[in-house]
Design an enzyme around this catalytic site. Sequence first.
Site, PDB file in Angstrom:
ATOM      1  N   ASP A   1       0.837  -1.191   0.000  1.00  0.00           N
ATOM      2  CA  ASP A   1       0.000   0.000   0.000  1.00  0.00           C
ATOM      3  C   ASP A   1       0.876   1.247   0.000  1.00  0.00           C
ATOM      4  O   ASP A   1       2.008   1.230   0.500  1.00  0.00           O
ATOM      5  CB  ASP A   1      -0.895   0.031   1.244  1.00  0.00           C
ATOM      6  CG  ASP A   1      -1.931  -1.078   1.252  1.00  0.00           C
ATOM      7  OD1 ASP A   1      -2.192  -1.647   0.176  1.00  0.00           O
ATOM      8  OD2 ASP A   1      -2.460  -1.369   2.339  1.00  0.00           O
ATOM      9  N   LYS A   2       0.325   2.334  -0.519  1.00  0.00           N
ATOM     10  CA  LYS A   2       1.060   3.594  -0.566  1.00  0.00           C
ATOM     11  C   LYS A   2       1.585   3.988   0.811  1.00  0.00           C
ATOM     12  O   LYS A   2       2.729   4.447   0.957  1.00  0.00           O
ATOM     13  CB  LYS A   2       0.153   4.703  -1.122  1.00  0.00           C
ATOM     14  CG  LYS A   2       0.803   6.070  -1.173  1.00  0.00           C
ATOM     15  CD  LYS A   2      -0.161   7.117  -1.734  1.00  0.00           C
ATOM     16  CE  LYS A   2       0.469   8.512  -1.733  1.00  0.00           C
ATOM     17  NZ  LYS A   2      -0.462   9.523  -2.276  1.00  0.00           N
TER      18      LYS A   2
END
Length: 283
Positions: free
Chosen positions: A133-134
């Site tokens: 995930d970012k």
Amino acid sequence: MKFTMTLPADAPAKTVKELLEEDWLVPRKVRHFIRTRKGLLVNGQPRHFQELVQGNDQITVILEATDYPVRQILSGDPRQIAVLYEDEHLIIVNKPAGMKTHPNQPDEKDTLLNHLAAYLAPSAEPHVVHRLDKETSGAILFAKNPFVLPILGRMLEQKTIFRRYQAVVHGELNTDHTITKKIGRDRHDRRKRRIDQKHGKAAVTHVTVAKHLGKSTAVFCRLETGRTHQIRVHLASIGHPLAGDPLYSQKASGRLMLHAFELQLVHPFTKETIQVIAQPSLW
């Protein structure tokens, strides 16, 4: 493209066809090109597909650039890349929190994949094996050529790539957990996932308590599956959402406290064990 690999000393004897098709997952079309061009050498000599290879044999595969589809990746900033391990076939890098793994639009060039493309150019190009995930930091694996990509993908599916995460959760968690709740899409928010025992996909997360931090708890998480937001959704489902989680916690502030701390795999060609630890850690 030319790749040369020495088979491990204890590799069982098998045909060239079996090696390419079953072990290295070379697509049928590419196997056809290799055969018709005589693009496979064993110890420097051409071999037919029905001939045997065995331990300590040196295998050379010669490919053309047109054998695999050409991908266009905008070049980013190579200075953004922190290498944890690299060889001819794969690279493991340390992703900072707040950086996307790959672009979602053709004109994006500020993702980890863009920066890695700049770092590897012009000798290789990155291929995504798995994602973070970012908001998540830590170790992430990429293939450096399309030849090794399906092998690493199969290893991920067969759960032979070990991934361990550090996390900090809200509240005092006193016991270890193995969470097996299925995960599906959230119908009301396309950014989110939710527990969906009826229609969701199987997901398994092993949670081990590391230490208590006042009103929060430091834990290790080990994945058996790789669903989107898996750790975040699973921990929230037992009443201990990740600290700093803007989607699944009511008390989000600061960065998301999730870090891909350790990654380990057996190299698909050399069979050596590769283990990396991504520093700095969360605690």
